[in-house]
Design a protein around this motif. Structure first.
Motif, PDB file in Angstrom:
ATOM      1  N   LYS A 106       0.849  -1.188   0.000  1.00  0.00           N
ATOM      2  CA  LYS A 106       0.000   0.000   0.000  1.00  0.00           C
ATOM      3  C   LYS A 106       0.888   1.241   0.000  1.00  0.00           C
ATOM      4  CE  LYS A 106      -3.781   2.129   2.485  1.00  0.00           C
ATOM      5  NZ  LYS A 106      -4.712   2.021   3.584  1.00  0.00           N
ATOM      6  N   ASP A 122       0.967   5.474  -0.278  1.00  0.00           N
ATOM      7  CA  ASP A 122       0.233   6.730  -0.261  1.00  0.00           C
ATOM      8  C   ASP A 122       0.886   7.679  -1.265  1.00  0.00           C
ATOM      9  OD1 ASP A 122      -1.278   5.637   1.729  1.00  0.00           O
ATOM     10  OD2 ASP A 122      -0.296   6.727   3.348  1.00  0.00           O
ATOM     11  N   SER A 140      -8.807   8.274  -3.891  1.00  0.00           N
ATOM     12  CA  SER A 140      -8.306   7.264  -2.960  1.00  0.00           C
ATOM     13  C   SER A 140      -9.089   5.961  -3.112  1.00  0.00           C
ATOM     14  CB  SER A 140      -8.434   7.754  -1.512  1.00  0.00           C
ATOM     15  OG  SER A 140      -7.539   8.814  -1.273  1.00  0.00           O
ATOM     16  N   CYS A 141      -8.411   4.857  -2.811  1.00  0.00           N
ATOM     17  CA  CYS A 141      -9.067   3.547  -2.806  1.00  0.00           C
ATOM     18  C   CYS A 141      -8.424   2.704  -1.705  1.00  0.00           C
ATOM     19  CB  CYS A 141      -8.925   2.875  -4.171  1.00  0.00           C
ATOM     20  SG  CYS A 141      -7.225   2.563  -4.668  1.00  0.00           S
ATOM     21  N   ASP A 142      -8.854   1.465  -1.567  1.00  0.00           N
ATOM     22  CA  ASP A 142      -8.318   0.611  -0.505  1.00  0.00           C
ATOM     23  C   ASP A 142      -6.817   0.396  -0.642  1.00  0.00           C
ATOM     24  OD1 ASP A 142     -10.814   0.382   0.595  1.00  0.00           O
ATOM     25  OD2 ASP A 142     -11.256  -1.537  -0.379  1.00  0.00           O
ATOM     26  N   GLU A 143      -6.328   0.321  -1.884  1.00  0.00           N
ATOM     27  CA  GLU A 143      -4.912   0.047  -2.121  1.00  0.00           C
ATOM     28  C   GLU A 143      -4.025   1.277  -1.996  1.00  0.00           C
ATOM     29  OE1 GLU A 143      -7.278  -0.867  -4.534  1.00  0.00           O
ATOM     30  OE2 GLU A 143      -7.502  -2.815  -3.574  1.00  0.00           O
ATOM     31  N   LYS A 177      -3.927   5.491  -0.651  1.00  0.00           N
ATOM     32  CA  LYS A 177      -4.522   6.697  -0.077  1.00  0.00           C
ATOM     33  C   LYS A 177      -3.909   7.902  -0.789  1.00  0.00           C
ATOM     34  CE  LYS A 177      -4.935   9.412   4.098  1.00  0.00           C
ATOM     35  NZ  LYS A 177      -4.459   9.604   5.469  1.00  0.00           N
TER      36      LYS A 177
END
Length: 103
Positions: free
Chosen positions: A8, A10, A40-43, A45
């Motif tokens: 992940k 950012d 933004s998405c789950d994977e 930010k």
């Protein structure tokens, strides 16, 4: 096939503006405020911040993130608006360097 998604990560998007009457500043704030919820998405930010173009040149020392949005207007007959004079000089210098290198 097997492939691994990257961890992940950012990311920040910078929204820069030059504004004489405040219209470009307002637009930059609206764009910047809307970016996190729209991108933004789950994977990943996504964050965003806005600042005047000249402040970016002077305070941030032109540390360009991967994605930059520039919102500006001209003043009078094509003059740079307040907060954009140094950035305009920076762009003019880049244009001149490119001309010299292409000769």
């Amino acid at each position: 096939f097997f492939f691994v998604l990257p961890e992940k990560m950012d990311e920040e998007i910078l929204v820069l503006y030059g504004s004489q009457t405040g219209s470009s500043e307002e637009a930059a704030i609206q764009i910047s405020d809307g970016i996190p919820s729209k991108l933004s998405c789950d994977e990943k930010k996504i964050t965003s911040r806005h600042m005047q173009l000249d402040d970016f040149i002077q305070r941030e020392d032109c540390k360009w993130p991967r994605l930059v949005v520039i919102v500006s207007s001209s003043y009078g007959v094509g003059a740079a608006p307040m907060g954009c004079y140094i950035f305009r000089q920076f762009c003019d210098e880049l244009i001149e360097q490119n001309r010299e290198n292409s000769l």
